[in-house]
Motif scaffolding. Structure first.
Motif, PDB file in Angstrom:
ATOM      1  N   HIS A   1       1.281  -1.274   0.019  1.00 49.46           N
ATOM      2  CA  HIS A   1      -0.214   0.120  -0.243  1.00 49.46           C
ATOM      3  C   HIS A   1       1.162   1.039  -0.057  1.00 49.46           C
ATOM      4  N   LYS A   2       1.468   1.624  -1.224  1.00 51.22           N
ATOM      5  CA  LYS A   2       2.502   2.779  -1.615  1.00 51.22           C
ATOM      6  C   LYS A   2       2.652   2.695  -3.285  1.00 51.22           C
ATOM      7  N   PRO A   3       2.738   3.799  -3.495  1.00 52.50           N
ATOM      8  CA  PRO A   3       2.554   4.081  -4.679  1.00 52.50           C
ATOM      9  C   PRO A   3       3.752   3.479  -5.314  1.00 52.50           C
ATOM     10  N   PRO A   4       3.532   3.035  -6.507  1.00 56.17           N
ATOM     11  CA  PRO A   4       4.202   2.083  -7.429  1.00 56.17           C
ATOM     12  C   PRO A   4       5.427   2.234  -7.311  1.00 56.17           C
ATOM     13  N   LYS A   5       6.704   1.744  -7.718  1.00 55.45           N
ATOM     14  CA  LYS A   5       7.275   2.064  -8.146  1.00 55.45           C
ATOM     15  C   LYS A   5       8.230   0.581  -9.507  1.00 55.45           C
ATOM     16  N   ILE A   6       8.070   0.679 -10.332  1.00 59.06           N
ATOM     17  CA  ILE A   6       7.990   0.251 -11.096  1.00 59.06           C
ATOM     18  C   ILE A   6       9.242  -0.554 -11.747  1.00 59.06           C
ATOM     19  N   GLU A   7      10.356  -0.120 -11.168  1.00 56.91           N
ATOM     20  CA  GLU A   7      11.918  -0.411 -11.114  1.00 56.91           C
ATOM     21  C   GLU A   7      11.154  -1.155  -9.870  1.00 56.91           C
ATOM     22  N   GLU A   8      11.163  -1.042  -8.836  1.00 57.40           N
ATOM     23  CA  GLU A   8      10.997  -2.356  -8.134  1.00 57.40           C
ATOM     24  C   GLU A   8      10.236  -3.773  -7.923  1.00 57.40           C
ATOM     25  N   LEU A   9       8.859  -3.523  -9.238  1.00 57.42           N
ATOM     26  CA  LEU A   9       8.279  -4.817  -9.913  1.00 57.42           C
ATOM     27  C   LEU A   9       9.240  -5.390 -10.654  1.00 57.42           C
ATOM     28  N   LEU A  10      10.119  -4.463 -11.226  1.00 53.69           N
ATOM     29  CA  LEU A  10      10.835  -5.526 -12.595  1.00 53.69           C
ATOM     30  C   LEU A  10      12.114  -6.458 -11.409  1.00 53.69           C
ATOM     31  N   SER A  11      12.520  -5.645 -10.467  1.00 49.07           N
ATOM     32  CA  SER A  11      13.755  -6.404  -9.724  1.00 49.07           C
ATOM     33  C   SER A  11      13.172  -8.008  -9.674  1.00 49.07           C
ATOM     34  N   HIS A  12      11.943  -8.290  -9.464  1.00 48.98           N
ATOM     35  CA  HIS A  12      11.323  -9.726 -10.020  1.00 48.98           C
ATOM     36  C   HIS A  12      11.100 -10.108 -11.061  1.00 48.98           C
ATOM     37  N   CYS A  13      11.568  -9.907 -12.369  1.00 47.32           N
ATOM     38  CA  CYS A  13      11.889  -9.871 -13.696  1.00 47.32           C
ATOM     39  C   CYS A  13      13.288 -10.318 -14.440  1.00 47.32           C
ATOM     40  N   THR A  14      14.192 -10.872 -13.392  1.00 48.57           N
ATOM     41  CA  THR A  14      15.398 -11.117 -13.198  1.00 48.57           C
ATOM     42  C   THR A  14      15.538 -12.074 -14.155  1.00 48.57           C
ATOM     43  N   ASP A  15      14.890 -13.144 -13.966  1.00 43.71           N
ATOM     44  CA  ASP A  15      14.586 -13.708 -14.360  1.00 43.71           C
ATOM     45  C   ASP A  15      13.994 -14.673 -16.187  1.00 43.71           C
ATOM     46  N   LEU A  16      13.449 -12.869 -16.395  1.00 44.25           N
ATOM     47  CA  LEU A  16      12.828 -13.322 -17.673  1.00 44.25           C
ATOM     48  C   LEU A  16      14.140 -12.541 -18.905  1.00 44.25           C
ATOM     49  N   ASP A  17      13.990 -13.147 -20.354  1.00 40.98           N
ATOM     50  CA  ASP A  17      14.714 -12.214 -21.815  1.00 40.98           C
ATOM     51  C   ASP A  17      13.519 -10.834 -22.134  1.00 40.98           C
ATOM     52  N   ILE A  18      11.869 -11.702 -21.247  1.00 40.07           N
ATOM     53  CA  ILE A  18      11.384  -9.768 -21.795  1.00 40.07           C
ATOM     54  C   ILE A  18      10.734  -9.586 -21.467  1.00 40.07           C
ATOM     55  N   VAL A  19      10.493  -7.959 -21.314  1.00 38.52           N
ATOM     56  CA  VAL A  19       8.518  -7.502 -19.664  1.00 38.52           C
ATOM     57  C   VAL A  19       7.883  -6.738 -20.796  1.00 38.52           C
ATOM     58  N   ILE A  20       6.253  -6.387 -20.570  1.00 40.94           N
ATOM     59  CA  ILE A  20       5.817  -6.039 -21.700  1.00 40.94           C
ATOM     60  C   ILE A  20       5.642  -5.327 -20.431  1.00 40.94           C
ATOM     61  N   ILE A  21       5.030  -3.755 -20.525  1.00 42.45           N
ATOM     62  CA  ILE A  21       4.240  -3.291 -19.762  1.00 42.45           C
ATOM     63  C   ILE A  21       3.529  -2.335 -20.326  1.00 42.45           C
ATOM     64  N   GLU A  22       1.979  -2.905 -19.892  1.00 43.20           N
ATOM     65  CA  GLU A  22       1.130  -1.899 -20.644  1.00 43.20           C
ATOM     66  C   GLU A  22       0.730  -0.858 -19.864  1.00 43.20           C
ATOM     67  N   GLY A  23       0.389   0.089 -20.609  1.00 43.70           N
ATOM     68  CA  GLY A  23       0.635   1.663 -19.987  1.00 43.70           C
ATOM     69  C   GLY A  23       1.981   2.223 -20.181  1.00 43.70           C
ATOM     70  N   MET A  24       1.740   2.965 -18.901  1.00 43.02           N
ATOM     71  CA  MET A  24       3.564   3.661 -18.612  1.00 43.02           C
ATOM     72  C   MET A  24       3.587   5.107 -20.043  1.00 43.02           C
ATOM     73  N   LYS A  25       1.996   5.545 -20.582  1.00 43.07           N
ATOM     74  CA  LYS A  25       3.050   6.103 -22.089  1.00 43.07           C
ATOM     75  C   LYS A  25       3.966   7.123 -22.053  1.00 43.07           C
ATOM     76  N   TYR A  26       4.141   7.424 -20.546  1.00 45.05           N
ATOM     77  CA  TYR A  26       4.885   8.644 -20.071  1.00 45.05           C
ATOM     78  C   TYR A  26       6.161   8.299 -19.850  1.00 45.05           C
ATOM     79  N   SER A  27       6.557   7.400 -19.807  1.00 44.34           N
ATOM     80  CA  SER A  27       7.667   6.578 -19.141  1.00 44.34           C
ATOM     81  C   SER A  27       8.971   6.836 -20.316  1.00 44.34           C
ATOM     82  N   ASP A  28      10.656   6.297 -20.471  1.00 44.14           N
ATOM     83  CA  ASP A  28      11.267   6.095 -20.385  1.00 44.14           C
ATOM     84  C   ASP A  28      11.490   4.718 -21.611  1.00 44.14           C
TER      85      ASP A  28
END
Length: 296
Positions: free
Chosen positions: A264-291
């Motif tokens: 229960h706190k504002p999200p940081k996508i980087e924190e979510l990506l830390s769960h994806c270290t064993d993946l080859d591709i991560v697709i984010i739906e949305g985040m149109k203002y990201s880099d």
């Protein structure tokens, strides 16, 4: 040229900069050498060059260096000696981005005029990303016996057709090597991109089609959905909902096959990506203002 070439994989290097055998490091969920064997699974002849008794369980013929410590020219000679094909595509085992399309592109340039068709990139010659004619064996052995082991020099002396990667239409990383731990760490980070668009524009439907497309190539895919409104997976009355209502800042639920965490706190996508270290591709739906790169 319609001929099907042989494939030669050079796996006899010392891997001194990596500090361990690069051929056995996992890439896209399998060792590098198995990755290449998978790419070339439809080729009838694939020969592996090694410096000692290795790779016998790979299901393809293995040839061993007779002369030690002189570099890849020895492995090339051993492969050309043992091929039944008039031409062989040769690559190093630490080149995880080579494809069958790359081989086909080089084979289109093969002719009696050339003994080698070799990729260049920004003017740099890649002699371990090239098609060699079997007839080049005599020249290579003679120069090797004369003490010339520099493969780039040998390719320059041969009748070689140089194919600039920039003009081939192929990915620019096609001839990239994984030489040291930094290269390997960069390779292991997942490629992240966004699918962005207005509501009901088909973002989810596109992602549903992309997941099996990538998975068929052996790539492991993750998806992160950014909800511009809000969401609730703590359904009323569940234990996790009761924990959250009681004031827990983080609640988690797990089973033997999966887990979920609600913070229960504002999200940081980087924190979510830390769960994806064993993946080859991560697709984010949305985040149109990201880099991150985007499909809009």
């Amino acid at each position: 040229m319609s001929e099907i070439p042989g494939i030669g994989i050079l796996a006899g290097g010392k891997s001194s900069r990596m500090g361990c055998n690069k051929a056995l490091l996992p890439v896209y969920g399998e060792p590098m050498i198995q990755r290449l064997l998978h790419v070339f699974r439809d080729y009838p002849e694939v020969v592996i060059s090694a410096s000692a008794g290795q790779y016998e369980d790979c299901g393809r013929p293995v040839v061993y260096d007779e002369a030690q410590g002189i570099g890849p020219v020895e492995g090339i000679c051993r492969i050309l000696e043992n091929t039944t094909r008039s031409h062989v595509f040769l690559c190093a085992v630490d080149m995880p981005f080579v494809t069958a399309e790359l081989v086909s592109c080089l084979m289109e340039k093969v002719s009696e005029e050339f003994d080698c068709v070799c990729i260049t990139e920004d003017g740099r010659i890649h002699p371990l990303c090239a098609v060699y004619a079997k007839r080049a064996l005599g020249f290579l052995k003679r120069r090797k016996d004369e003490g010339c082991y520099r493969l780039t020099q040998l390719v320059k002396e041969m009748r070689t057709c140089f194919l600039p990667l920039e003009e081939s239409g192929l990915p620019l990383n096609s001839a990239e090597n994984i030489n040291d731990p930094d290269d390997y760490r960069n390779l292991c980070d997942p490629f992240v991109f966004c699918v962005s668009g207005i509501k009901n524009s088909g973002k989810t439907s596109l992602i549903e089609q992309l997941i099996p497309y990538f998975s068929e190539d052996g790539l492991r895919v993750g998806v992160i959905k950014h909800d511009g409104h809000d969401f609730n997976i703590d359904h009323e009355g569940t234990d996790s909902d009761r924990f959250s209502r009681a004031g827990a800042a983080v609640s988690a639920i797990c089973s033997d096959t999966k887990y979920a965490v609600v913070a229960h706190k504002p999200p940081k996508i980087e924190e979510l990506l830390s769960h994806c270290t064993d993946l080859d591709i991560v697709i984010i739906e949305g985040m149109k203002y990201s880099d991150w790169p985007k499909v809009e």
